[in-house]
Enzyme design. Structure first.
Site, mmCIF file in Angstrom:
data_model
loop_
_atom_site.group_PDB
_atom_site.id
_atom_site.type_symbol
_atom_site.label_atom_id
_atom_site.label_comp_id
_atom_site.label_asym_id
_atom_site.label_seq_id
_atom_site.Cartn_x
_atom_site.Cartn_y
_atom_site.Cartn_z
ATOM 1 N N GLU A 79 -13.439 -0.814 7.204
ATOM 2 C CA GLU A 79 -12.973 0.308 8.016
ATOM 3 C C GLU A 79 -13.387 1.618 7.342
ATOM 4 O O GLU A 79 -12.815 2.670 7.592
ATOM 5 C CB GLU A 79 -11.459 0.233 8.247
ATOM 6 C CG GLU A 79 -10.638 0.008 7.004
ATOM 7 C CD GLU A 79 -9.149 -0.119 7.305
ATOM 8 O OE1 GLU A 79 -8.611 0.762 7.976
ATOM 9 O OE2 GLU A 79 -8.535 -1.110 6.852
ATOM 10 N N CYS A 111 -7.611 -3.688 8.338
ATOM 11 C CA CYS A 111 -7.726 -4.570 7.167
ATOM 12 C C CYS A 111 -7.993 -6.034 7.535
ATOM 13 O O CYS A 111 -7.995 -6.900 6.652
ATOM 14 C CB CYS A 111 -6.472 -4.458 6.307
ATOM 15 S SG CYS A 111 -6.144 -2.776 5.804
ATOM 16 N N HIS A 233 -1.965 -9.973 2.683
ATOM 17 C CA HIS A 233 -2.682 -8.697 2.664
ATOM 18 C C HIS A 233 -1.780 -7.736 1.891
ATOM 19 O O HIS A 233 -0.585 -7.638 2.190
ATOM 20 C CB HIS A 233 -2.910 -8.192 4.097
ATOM 21 C CG HIS A 233 -3.263 -6.739 4.136
ATOM 22 N ND1 HIS A 233 -4.317 -6.233 3.409
ATOM 23 C CD2 HIS A 233 -2.694 -5.676 4.760
ATOM 24 C CE1 HIS A 233 -4.377 -4.924 3.598
ATOM 25 N NE2 HIS A 233 -3.403 -4.563 4.412
HETATM 26 N N1 COA Z 1 12.800 3.262 -8.760
HETATM 27 C C1 COA Z 1 12.502 2.154 -8.066
HETATM 28 N N2 COA Z 1 12.208 2.152 -6.728
HETATM 29 C C2 COA Z 1 12.182 3.345 -6.089
HETATM 30 C C3 COA Z 1 12.467 4.553 -6.764
HETATM 31 C C4 COA Z 1 12.792 4.478 -8.166
HETATM 32 N N3 COA Z 1 13.067 5.572 -8.873
HETATM 33 N N4 COA Z 1 12.376 5.561 -5.873
HETATM 34 C C5 COA Z 1 12.042 5.001 -4.675
HETATM 35 N N5 COA Z 1 11.920 3.671 -4.813
HETATM 36 C C6 COA Z 1 11.556 2.669 -3.797
HETATM 37 C C7 COA Z 1 12.216 2.876 -2.449
HETATM 38 O O1 COA Z 1 13.545 2.369 -2.449
HETATM 39 C C8 COA Z 1 11.274 2.079 -1.555
HETATM 40 O O2 COA Z 1 11.541 0.704 -1.701
HETATM 41 P P1 COA Z 1 11.858 -0.193 -0.402
HETATM 42 O O3 COA Z 1 10.712 0.038 0.537
HETATM 43 O O4 COA Z 1 11.896 -1.575 -0.945
HETATM 44 O O5 COA Z 1 13.138 0.307 0.147
HETATM 45 C C9 COA Z 1 9.906 2.317 -2.178
HETATM 46 O O6 COA Z 1 10.172 2.813 -3.504
HETATM 47 C C10 COA Z 1 9.056 3.316 -1.448
HETATM 48 O O7 COA Z 1 9.844 4.450 -1.230
HETATM 49 P P2 COA Z 1 9.753 5.253 0.146
HETATM 50 O O8 COA Z 1 10.685 6.393 0.079
HETATM 51 O O9 COA Z 1 9.865 4.314 1.307
HETATM 52 O O10 COA Z 1 8.244 5.758 0.009
HETATM 53 P P3 COA Z 1 7.412 6.715 0.917
HETATM 54 O O11 COA Z 1 8.188 7.305 2.023
HETATM 55 O O12 COA Z 1 6.746 7.642 -0.023
HETATM 56 O O13 COA Z 1 6.312 5.766 1.604
HETATM 57 C C11 COA Z 1 4.869 3.987 2.204
HETATM 58 C C12 COA Z 1 5.942 4.483 1.218
HETATM 59 C C13 COA Z 1 4.396 2.605 1.792
HETATM 60 C C14 COA Z 1 5.428 3.938 3.609
HETATM 61 C C15 COA Z 1 3.671 4.983 2.148
HETATM 62 O O14 COA Z 1 3.103 4.939 0.859
HETATM 63 C C16 COA Z 1 2.601 4.695 3.158
HETATM 64 O O15 COA Z 1 2.670 5.164 4.292
HETATM 65 N N6 COA Z 1 1.519 3.943 2.777
HETATM 66 C C17 COA Z 1 0.422 3.650 3.639
HETATM 67 C C18 COA Z 1 0.727 2.661 4.749
HETATM 68 C C19 COA Z 1 0.856 1.266 4.339
HETATM 69 O O16 COA Z 1 0.502 0.911 3.243
HETATM 70 N N7 COA Z 1 1.343 0.438 5.270
HETATM 71 C C20 COA Z 1 1.600 -0.942 5.003
HETATM 72 C C21 COA Z 1 1.263 -1.872 6.126
HETATM 73 S S1 COA Z 1 -0.480 -2.148 6.313
#
Ligand code: COA
Length: 390
Positions: A79, A111, A233
C-alpha cells in the site's frame, strides 16, 4: 499435492528510533509506547529506500539461481506503491534478474495484499507444479510526526517463495475470508500519509477476527487446541494480543498458556521493527519460527487483516526440518547491524521526501548499507542500483 512457503526472508532499513525516547519527546510516558502499544524500536526508511528496494532486498536474501529460473509469477503486495500504473513487481523482477517468462503484478488491499498474493500464488502452483512464485509484502508505514498513529509506524518487507512440496510451511485449504466496506484506515491518492480512525480500526480488527474464527471453527471442526500458535497481522504488538484474548477462554489452561507464550515469541521481530503493513503477519510468523523451537508438524493459525476492510483466517503445517531452511543467523545480523538515530534525526529523515513536482533528484546511496537502493529520479523515472552488480 502440498503447496506452501518454501522460503521466507525479510529486510528492514538500517536505522531505527527508540520508542521510549520518542515517547519522552512527545511528552508521553515511555510505558504507553513500550507496554500500551507494545513497541520498542521503530524502523525508519531513509530516502534511498522505497517499497521497491525494501522488497528487492528482502527477496535477494532468499533466492538462488534455481529460484531465478523457476519463478514465473512475482506478486508485489503493497500500500506504498510508487506508481499508479507500473507495478513494483516489474522493478523487483529486473533487480533480481528473474526469468523473463514471468508474470509480474502489484496487489493492493491495505495490509491484506500479501495474503491475497499468497492465495493467488497457490492457485498458480496448483496449475503449474514445477514452477515457483515470489510473493512480497513491502511497505513504509507513515502517519505523520506528532500524530496518534506515529508510534505505530515502521518500514520493511517480507519475501516468500511459494512452491509445491514446500520446505517451511504447507498451507492448508480451509481459508475463511470476509469483506466489508468501512473507513477505518485509508490513504487518498494525494496524501503521502495515512488517514486513520484508530479506535474504530481496533474494533473492526477484533470484529473481523471473531467472525472469521467462528466461521473457521464451523467449517473445519478445529478448535484452539488444534493450533500450536496463532500469528496475527501486527500494526503494533498489543493489537493481536487484544484479539487473542477475546477467544482464549474457549481453551483449557495449558492451551491458553501455550498460545500466550507463542504469541509473545511471534511479536519479537515486530516489536523491534514497527508496522510494515502487508508484511507484518509474515514477519510475525518469522519471529515465531526463528525465536522459538516450534515442533515440526504443528498447525499455525494466521489472521490477516487489511483495513477498508478484508480479513482472512487460514492455517499452515510446519514441515520436517523446516528450521534448516530459515535464515536465523542472517536475521540476527540484520538486527545487530542497525543504528539508532535520535528523535531529531528521525524527524529530519521523515520530512526528507522525494520531490512531488516532477523535478529530478540525485541521491547519495553511500550511507545506506542495503545492496539495493534508490539512486535518484530523472525525467520522472526512478533509478535503482544493485551494489552487488558493479
Ligand atoms: N503505561 C501502560 N499503558 C499505557 C500507558 C502507560 N503509562 N498510557 C497509556 N497506555 C495504554 C492505554 O491504556 C492503551 O491500552 P489499551 O488499548 O489496551 O486500552 C494503549 O496504551 C494505547 O493508548 P491510547 O490512548 O488508546 O493510544 P492512542 O489514542 O494514542 O492511539 C492507536 C493508539 C493504536 C489507536 C493509534 O496509535 C493508531 O491510530 N494507530 C494506527 C492505526 C492502527 O494501528 N490500527 C490497528 C488496526 S489495523
Amino acid at each position: 499435492m502440498k503447496i506452501g512457503i518454501d522460503k521466507i526472508g525479510f529486510y528492514t532499513p538500517h536505522i531505527f528510533v527508540d520508542m521510549a525516547k520518542l515517547a519522552l519527546a512527545r511528552n508521553v510516558e515511555p510505558e504507553k509506547f513500550t507496554i500500551g502499544i507494545g513497541q520498542s524500536k521503530m524502523a525508519i526508511a531513509p530516502i534511498t529506500q522505497d517499497s521497491v528496494t525494501l522488497a528487492a532486498n528482502a527477496a535477494l536474501s532468499i533466492i538462488d539461481d534455481e529460484d531465478r529460473e523457476k519463478i514465473d509469477l512475482v506478486i508485489f503486495g503493497s500500500e506504498s506503491g510508487i506508481d499508479h500504473s507500473k507495478s513494483g513487481a516489474v522493478y523487483v523482477h529486473q533487480l533480481l534478474g528473474l526469468n523473463p517468462n514471468a508474470r509480474a503484478v502489484e496487489l493492493k488491499q491495505a495490509c491484506y495484499g500479501a495474503t491475497a498474493g499468497i492465495q493467488m500464488a497457490k492457485g498458480h502452483i496448483a496449475l503449474n507444479p514445477d514452477r515457483k512464485a515470489l510473493v512480497i509484502g513491502t511497505d513504509i508505514a507513515r502517519y505523520g510526526l506528532n500524530t496518534s498513529g506515529e508510534s505505530t509506524q515502521g518500514a520493511g518487507a517480507v519475501a516468500m517463495v511459494i512452491s509445491a512440496n514446500p520446505r517451511v510451511m504447507e498451507l492448508e485449504n480451509h481459508n475463511v475470508y470476509l469483506t466489508n466496506d468501512i473507513m477505518d484506515f485509508w490513504r487518498p491518492i494525494y496524501s503521502d500519509k495515512a488517514f486513520v480512525d484508530g479506535k474504530f480500526s481496533n474494533e473492526q480488527y477484533i470484529l473481523f477476527f471473531n467472525k472469521v474464527w467462528e466461521a473457521y471453527k464451523e467449517k473445519t471442526g478445529l478448535v484452539l487446541s488444534d493450533m500450536e500458535a496463532i500469528c496475527f497481522h501486527l500494526p503494533y504488538t498489543k493489537m493481536g494480543l487484544k484479539a487473542l484474548r477475546t477467544v482464549l477462554e474457549e481453551a483449557p489452561e495449558d492451551v491458553r498458556e501455550r498460545l500466550l507464550a507463542h504469541y509473545e515469541a511471534s511479536t519479537t521481530y515486530n516489536r523491534n521493527v514497527g508496522n510494515i503493513y502487508t508484511g507484518s503477519l509474515y514477519l510475525s510468523l518469522l519471529s515465531l519460527l526463528e525465536t522459538k523451537e516450534i515442533k515440526e508438524g504443528s498447525r499455525i493459525g494466521m489472521f490477516s487483516y487489511g483495513s477498508g476492510a478484508v480479513g482472512e483466517f487460514f492455517t499452515g503445517i510446519l514441515q520436517p526440518n523446516y528450521r534448516e531452511y530459515l535464515n536465523i543467523s542472517g536475521h540476527k545480523r540484520l538486527f545487530a547491524s542497525r543504528q539508532e538515530v535520535s528523535v531529531e534525526e528521525y524527524e529530519e529523515i521523515f520530512e526528507k521526501t522525494l520531490p512531488n513536482d516532477g523535478s529530478d533528484i540525485d541521491l547519495d546511496v553511500s550511507k545506506d548499507p542495503a545492496a539495493i537502493c534508490l539512486s535518484g529520479v530523472l525525467d520522472h523515472k526512478r533509478h535503482y542500483v544493485n551494489k552487488l552488480h558493479k
